[in-house]
Scaffold this active site. Structure first.
Site, mmCIF file in Angstrom:
data_model
loop_
_atom_site.group_PDB
_atom_site.id
_atom_site.type_symbol
_atom_site.label_atom_id
_atom_site.label_comp_id
_atom_site.label_asym_id
_atom_site.label_seq_id
_atom_site.Cartn_x
_atom_site.Cartn_y
_atom_site.Cartn_z
ATOM 1 C CB SER A 75 -0.857 -0.025 1.268
ATOM 2 O OG SER A 75 -1.396 1.235 1.525
ATOM 3 C CE1 TYR A 92 -3.940 -2.729 5.592
ATOM 4 C CE2 TYR A 92 -3.356 -0.435 5.185
ATOM 5 C CZ TYR A 92 -3.700 -1.686 4.716
ATOM 6 O OH TYR A 92 -3.799 -1.894 3.365
ATOM 7 C CE LYS A 145 -1.519 -4.443 3.308
ATOM 8 N NZ LYS A 145 -1.846 -5.722 2.722
#
Ligand code: NAD
Ligand code: UFG
Length: 346
Positions: free
Chosen positions: A131, A155, A159
């Site tokens: 992302s 989050y 990643k």
């Protein structure tokens, strides 16, 4: 990698996964999808099958959690996969702050489990959903793949951790071929209006919010901040049509056959920044719906402006996004108006 190869798609019932699976089938790939339906449903898989027509015979679905090593082992023992496209994971930034353990377990432990089983079965080609969040709050723009990486939420850290794990694995064994695709802001739906984004629970992102206002589920859109130093004071992002994103995965799969490819990151965006108010105006134009606005304060943690450099993907993957904001809003509205309750009936 060419059609006739067999690809495992984790999280293939989800928003980006379902659009990518359809493209894989239409291109001729044999496609095995696994998903635990944590944020998706069987109907999405059925609709992909319907859209794929005759090619649907090449789709096999299993309800499997990527953390279930025994089930993954069984699957890899029964099928030889040429490559894996790994979408499965949790993606709500706010929820990750409330439930970090759940995010690390799903996104990091899940990925480790998958990688271990892949390695044990000699499958060493993977495309991973990273992302733009790994750029944190970019200081200069556009974001290029060599920017310093940081994370602003659990989050985002999942990643970043998975990207680091990939780089470490490749450093230890150059037999792996690993592509990390850093998505910017995926929106829109398949032009048929038959598949699209159907987040369970309340939405987190701009487009699903606009959609819910348009179909009358929410009274107004909250605009998070009008005092940014942008063209109209609202946040600017690089929105990308989900069909273009899906095609980016096919380009990445082809790249996995390049003997030169090792472990590489590519941005998937359009390279153009659009403000919240511009997005609302584009949506109102194509839908003919008025989106009432409520001006709110900035959302904590939000970056001001984020958009991609697409030069590396254009050069190495021979891929470029084709759709603009108008197509994105048109297809989002087509999906929303045909499916006001998502995949469920009222
Ligand atoms: P999504 O929630 O629609 O799809 C993810 C799918 O993974 C869902 O179908 C879910 O049920 C499944 N899943 C979750 N945990 C699983 C597990 N443990 N085992 C098996 N299946 C599991 O999300 P999406 O928007 O399609 O995103 C796909 C990937 O792209 C995610 O990894 C996400 O973090 C990443 N990503 C998304 C965006 C975005 O804005 N949509 C942006 C950047 C990156
Ligand atoms: N926004 C609003 N109102 C809303 C929702 C969003 O004004 O109801 C604004 C945000 O403030 C931002 C823009 O719309 O300026 C886009 O917000 P999104 O939540 O749609 O997208 P973000 O860029 O903030 O977040 C996305 C993904 C994250 C990822 C992040 C960084 O959802 O998973 O990009 O790449 F971490």
């Amino acid at each position: 990698m060419s059609p006739s190869h067999c690809v495992l798609v984790t999280g293939g019932a989800g928003y980006i996964g379902s659009h990518t699976v359809l493209q894989l089938l239409l291109t001729g790939y044999k496609t095995v999808v696994i998903d635990n339906f944590d944020n998706s449903c069987q109907i999405a898989v059925n609709r992909v099958q319907e859209l794929a027509g005759d090619r649907a015979v090449n789709l096999i679905f299993h309800q499997i959690d990527i953390r279930d090593k025994a089930e993954l082992k069984k699957l890899f023992a029964s099928t030889k996969f040429d490559a894996v496209i790994h979408f499965a994971g949790l993606k709500a930034v706010g929820e990750s702050v409330q439930k970090p353990l759940m995010y690390y377990d799903n996104n990091v432990v899940g990925t480790l489990t998958l990688l271990e089983v892949m390695e044990a079965h000699g499958c060493k080609k993977i495309v991973f959903s990273s992302s733009a969040t790994v750029y944190g709050w970019p200081k200069v723009l556009p974001c290029t793949e060599d920017f310093p990486l940081s994370a602003a939420s659990p989050y985002g850290r999942t990643k970043l951790m998975v990207e680091d794990i990939f780089r470490d694995i490749y450093a230890s064994d150059s037999g792996w071929k690993m592509i990390m695709l850093r998505y910017f802001n995926p929106v829109g739906a398949h032009p048929s209006g038959y598949i699209g984004e159907d987040p369970l629970g309340s939405p987190n992102n701009l487009m699903p919010f606009i959609q819910q206002v348009a179909v009358g589920k929410l009274p107004a859109l909250k605009v998070f901040g009008t005092d940014y130093s942008t063209k109209d004071g609202t946040g600017v992002r690089d929105y990308i049509h989900v069909s273009d994103l899906a095609n980016g995965h096919l380009a990445a799969l082809r790249k996995l056959s390049d003997p030169e490819i090792g472990c590489e990151a590519y941005n998937l965006g359009t390279g153009k920044g659009t403000s919240v108010l511009e997005m609302v105006a584009a949506f109102e134009k194509v839908s003919g719906k008025k989106i009432p606005l409520v001006i709110s304060g900035r959302r904590p943690g939000d970056a001001e402006v984020v958009y991609a450099s697409t030069a590396k993907a254009e050069r190495d993957l021979n891929w470029k996004a084709e759709n603009g904001i108008e197509e994105m809003c048109r297809d989002q509205w087509n999906w929303a108006s045909k499916n006001p309750y998502g995949y469920q009936s009222k």
